[in-house]
Design a protein around this motif. Structure first.
Motif, PDB file in Angstrom:
ATOM      1  N   GLY A 203      67.136  79.114  20.548  1.00  0.00           N
ATOM      2  CA  GLY A 203      68.104  80.074  21.340  1.00  0.00           C
ATOM      3  C   GLY A 203      67.271  79.485  22.566  1.00  0.00           C
ATOM      4  N   ARG A 204      67.708  79.196  24.223  1.00  0.00           N
ATOM      5  CA  ARG A 204      67.855  78.329  24.623  1.00  0.00           C
ATOM      6  C   ARG A 204      68.464  79.460  25.852  1.00  0.00           C
ATOM      7  N   TYR A 205      68.403  78.748  27.696  1.00  0.00           N
ATOM      8  CA  TYR A 205      68.961  79.351  28.372  1.00  0.00           C
ATOM      9  C   TYR A 205      70.392  78.382  28.493  1.00  0.00           C
ATOM     10  N   LEU A 206      70.744  79.376  29.014  1.00  0.00           N
ATOM     11  CA  LEU A 206      71.936  78.554  29.245  1.00  0.00           C
ATOM     12  C   LEU A 206      73.283  79.467  30.730  1.00  0.00           C
ATOM     13  N   LEU A 207      74.492  78.065  31.678  1.00  0.00           N
ATOM     14  CA  LEU A 207      74.282  78.665  32.597  1.00  0.00           C
ATOM     15  C   LEU A 207      76.086  79.037  32.359  1.00  0.00           C
ATOM     16  N   ASN A 208      76.341  80.665  32.747  1.00  0.00           N
ATOM     17  CA  ASN A 208      77.174  81.342  33.008  1.00  0.00           C
ATOM     18  C   ASN A 208      77.527  82.105  33.755  1.00  0.00           C
ATOM     19  N   ASP A 209      79.123  81.357  34.831  1.00  0.00           N
ATOM     20  CA  ASP A 209      78.962  81.740  36.098  1.00  0.00           C
ATOM     21  C   ASP A 209      78.157  81.597  37.629  1.00  0.00           C
ATOM     22  N   GLY A 210      77.655  80.721  37.034  1.00  0.00           N
ATOM     23  CA  GLY A 210      76.031  80.333  38.347  1.00  0.00           C
ATOM     24  C   GLY A 210      74.794  81.085  38.189  1.00  0.00           C
ATOM     25  N   ARG A 211      74.818  81.716  37.240  1.00  0.00           N
ATOM     26  CA  ARG A 211      73.521  81.626  36.292  1.00  0.00           C
ATOM     27  C   ARG A 211      73.413  81.975  35.176  1.00  0.00           C
ATOM     28  N   THR A 212      71.680  81.687  35.620  1.00  0.00           N
ATOM     29  CA  THR A 212      70.975  81.089  34.039  1.00  0.00           C
ATOM     30  C   THR A 212      70.535  82.467  32.897  1.00  0.00           C
TER      31      THR A 212
END
Length: 275
Positions: free
Chosen positions: A80-89
């Motif tokens: 897994g990983r951190y993703l940027l979604n709607d300006g939030r990580t």
């Protein structure tokens, strides 16, 4: 990015994927599963390893997550990983983590195609610990009940530089596969493609002849998979010769001379004059 497929958890509403056992592989798999052991499937391309896992997942009532491994597969792709979604990580689980959390069967197809530094993450999952450390989150997950790690590879095709480490292999129970005996392979081809028993038998005789060849121009020998593809073309109205030339020759070789030799074999085994 990895290729991931997941079966729905409601197996009661679906039919068991067609798989014809040719030995004790089903009994071995179920015994290893009940004991929480990881499983290594060894065998040539197109001999039924993936279908076998699908059938076992159905029988055991577990969801199945399949990852097709390749040399760009990273640890983050699996875990897994951190993703940027709607300006939030936000954190997004990878297929391996999802399987660990959900108690699914995780099937890593052609695992040696992944980088060795990626497969090391499997070690604490594959042994008695049954744990997945996620360094980015600072947590270690215990595998949920029902989780099972299954990996496959083709030892006859992979190079020496692409082999499983001993430290990985010895954490797993191995089940070896080959192409089915002729009578079983005929039944499989007929059932999967819809051709008549004689046509299925003719395709299997052709495949056995190709498997006996000794030439460096073949990428692989004729698998059960390509025979089923040829049978499906016959079911659509092509002649067995046309079907075999399309489904067997092209996928097996780019060598002009080898291809010509295979076409002659097809004419010999499947031509109108054959009995």
């Amino acid at each position: 990015m990895n290729t991931m497929d997941s079966t729905p958890p409601d197996h009661a509403q679906t039919a068991r994927p067609y798989y014809l056992a040719c030995g004790n592989e089903e009994r071995l798999f179920k015994a290893a599963y009940r004991q929480g052991l990881s499983i290594l499937l060894k065998g040539p391309t197109g001999c039924g390893k993936t279908r076998f896992v699908e059938a076992m997942a159905h029988e055991l009532g577990r969801p199945l997550i399949t990852v097709s491994c390749h040399d760009d597969l990273t640890t983050a792709d699996l875990v897994g990983r951190y993703l940027l979604n709607d300006g939030r990580t936000t954190w997004c689980d990878g297929p391996l983590t999802k399987a660990v959390r959900d108690g699914a069967i995780c099937y890593l197809d052609e695992v040696v195609e992944a980088r060795q530094d990626t497969t090391v993450v499997l070690h604490p999952l594959a042994d008695h610990r049954r744990q997945l450390p996620i360094e980015r989150l600072g947590v270690t997950l215990d595998a949920a009940p029902g989780f099972c790690l299954v990996v496959s590879y083709n030892p006859g095709y992979q190079s020496v530089l692409k082999d499983l480490k001993d430290s990985t292999r010895q954490r797993m129970v191995a089940i070896e596969f080959g192409y089915p005996p002729a009578d079983a392979e005929e039944r499989i081809v007929a059932a999967e493609s819809g051709v008549d028993p004689k046509t299925a038998a003719d395709f299997v005789r052709l495949a056995q002849a190709i498997r006996r060849l000794e030439t460096g121009g073949l990428r692989e020998v004729a698998s059960t998979r390509v025979l089923i593809a040829a049978g499906r073309l016959v079911a659509e109205g092509l002649t067995p010769v046309e079907a075999a030339k399309a489904a067997v020759v092209g996928p097996l070789t780019d060598d002009v001379q080898v291809g010509a030799g295979l076409r002659k074999m097809i004419d010999l085994y499947l031509g109108e004059g054959t009995a």
